[in-house]
Design a protein around this motif. Structure first.
Motif, PDB file in Angstrom:
ATOM      1  N   ARG A  25       0.829  -1.205   0.000  1.00  0.00           N
ATOM      2  CA  ARG A  25       0.000   0.000   0.000  1.00  0.00           C
ATOM      3  C   ARG A  25       0.866   1.259   0.000  1.00  0.00           C
ATOM      4  O   ARG A  25       1.956   1.277   0.572  1.00  0.00           O
ATOM      5  CB  ARG A  25      -0.921   0.030   1.224  1.00  0.00           C
ATOM      6  N   ASN A  26       0.340   2.294  -0.644  1.00  0.00           N
ATOM      7  CA  ASN A  26       1.015   3.581  -0.716  1.00  0.00           C
ATOM      8  C   ASN A  26      -0.052   4.665  -0.764  1.00  0.00           C
ATOM      9  O   ASN A  26      -0.874   4.694  -1.675  1.00  0.00           O
ATOM     10  CB  ASN A  26       1.902   3.631  -1.965  1.00  0.00           C
ATOM     11  N   VAL A  27      -0.063   5.543   0.228  1.00  0.00           N
ATOM     12  CA  VAL A  27      -1.024   6.643   0.266  1.00  0.00           C
ATOM     13  C   VAL A  27      -0.319   7.942  -0.119  1.00  0.00           C
ATOM     14  O   VAL A  27       0.714   8.289   0.454  1.00  0.00           O
ATOM     15  CB  VAL A  27      -1.652   6.767   1.675  1.00  0.00           C
ATOM     16  N   ASN A  28      -0.848   8.624  -1.115  1.00  0.00           N
ATOM     17  CA  ASN A  28      -0.335   9.924  -1.565  1.00  0.00           C
ATOM     18  C   ASN A  28       1.089   9.864  -2.108  1.00  0.00           C
ATOM     19  O   ASN A  28       1.792  10.868  -2.138  1.00  0.00           O
ATOM     20  CB  ASN A  28      -0.408  10.957  -0.434  1.00  0.00           C
ATOM     21  N   GLY A  29       1.525   8.678  -2.529  1.00  0.00           N
ATOM     22  CA  GLY A  29       2.853   8.563  -3.131  1.00  0.00           C
ATOM     23  C   GLY A  29       3.994   8.764  -2.170  1.00  0.00           C
ATOM     24  O   GLY A  29       5.117   9.049  -2.589  1.00  0.00           O
ATOM     25  N   ASN A  30       3.739   8.631  -0.875  1.00  0.00           N
ATOM     26  CA  ASN A  30       4.774   8.871   0.127  1.00  0.00           C
ATOM     27  C   ASN A  30       5.157   7.581   0.834  1.00  0.00           C
ATOM     28  O   ASN A  30       4.619   7.259   1.885  1.00  0.00           O
ATOM     29  CB  ASN A  30       4.284   9.898   1.154  1.00  0.00           C
ATOM     30  N   GLY A  31       6.059   6.856   0.286  1.00  0.00           N
ATOM     31  CA  GLY A  31       6.489   5.622   0.942  1.00  0.00           C
ATOM     32  C   GLY A  31       7.018   4.622  -0.057  1.00  0.00           C
ATOM     33  O   GLY A  31       7.996   4.869  -0.748  1.00  0.00           O
ATOM     34  N   ILE A  32       6.356   3.468  -0.142  1.00  0.00           N
ATOM     35  CA  ILE A  32       6.786   2.403  -1.053  1.00  0.00           C
ATOM     36  C   ILE A  32       6.236   2.734  -2.432  1.00  0.00           C
ATOM     37  O   ILE A  32       5.037   2.633  -2.681  1.00  0.00           O
ATOM     38  CB  ILE A  32       6.309   1.043  -0.538  1.00  0.00           C
ATOM     39  N   ASP A  33       7.126   3.145  -3.324  1.00  0.00           N
ATOM     40  CA  ASP A  33       6.716   3.733  -4.598  1.00  0.00           C
ATOM     41  C   ASP A  33       6.689   2.728  -5.746  1.00  0.00           C
ATOM     42  O   ASP A  33       6.036   2.954  -6.753  1.00  0.00           O
ATOM     43  CB  ASP A  33       7.670   4.879  -4.939  1.00  0.00           C
TER      44      ASP A  33
END
Length: 211
Positions: free
Chosen positions: A170-178
């Motif tokens: 999972r990735n919310v708002n493109g901030n993390g595991i891309d």
């Protein structure tokens, strides 16, 4: 959210499944996933969860329902959190956890998470979750960042003849595991078998030297 291991060719459920009930003590399966970490300063939720599940359903790796049993290792940043949690899970319960500062991970760099489950003599499964750094291009020699281990009891998985390898990402708002790459599943032989293979290799090498 959910992905499942599918071998090449024309796979079906039979060829995608793993027989945990056939494992002996010391044998098991290991699953790994490479991921690109995009931002170490955000607080949006992001996670990668890899393990083995009883069902191939949309929520198989994200809900602990009785018919959706799974065991897994995960790396998660919850909303408004400044840390990353490494977790070993059985169904929807977190049995073991350790935290690292999210600044430990460099933005725009690749990492590998490996989760291994092997059978114990008492019917439990020994679990090992390891996080590696693999560089800006994902091709560097893996360097261990952190790890966590513990024993898990999950009879549905341990005795299952048709278990699937699943990933919940999972990735919310493109901030993390891309991005993710290289979803792998490997059979883990018992240590004694590996030792015999190693000894055999030494014996053959010695024979070649003598001749």
């Amino acid at each position: 959210n959910n992905f499942f291991y599918r071998p090449g060719g024309t796979p079906d459920n039979a060829t995608s499944a793993f027989d945990f009930s056939a494992l002996t003590v010391g044998q098991g399966f290991s699953t790994s996933v490479d991921f690109l970490w995009s931002n170490s300063n955000a607080t949006d939720q992001t996670l990668v969860n890899a393990g083995f599940t009883l069902n191939r359903q949309s929520n198989a790796m994200s809900n602990g329902l009785p018919n959706n049993s799974y065991i897994s290792g995960s790396l998660i940043r919850n909303t408004s959190s400044s840390t990353l949690d490494m977790r070993i899970r059985s169904d929807n319960s977190t049995l073991f956890t350790t935290s690292i500062a999210q600044g430990t991970l460099s933005a725009n760099s690749w990492y590998r998470m490996t989760y291994q489950a092997t059978m114990n003599a008492n019917g439990t499964m020994s679990n090992l979750l390891t996080l590696y750094s693999i560089g800006a291009d994902g091709l560097a020699t893996p360097v261990q960042v952190n790890s966590i281990s513990g024993n898990v009891t999950n009879a549905a998985i341990a005795t299952g003849t048709t278990i699937y390898s699943g990933y919940d990402i999972r990735n919310v708002n493109g901030n993390g595991i891309d991005a993710v790459d290289n979803l792998n599943v490997t059979f883990v032989p018992e240590p004694s078998a590996m030792a015999l293979v190693a000894l055999g290799g030494v014996a053959l090498a010695g024979r070649r030297r003598r001749f």
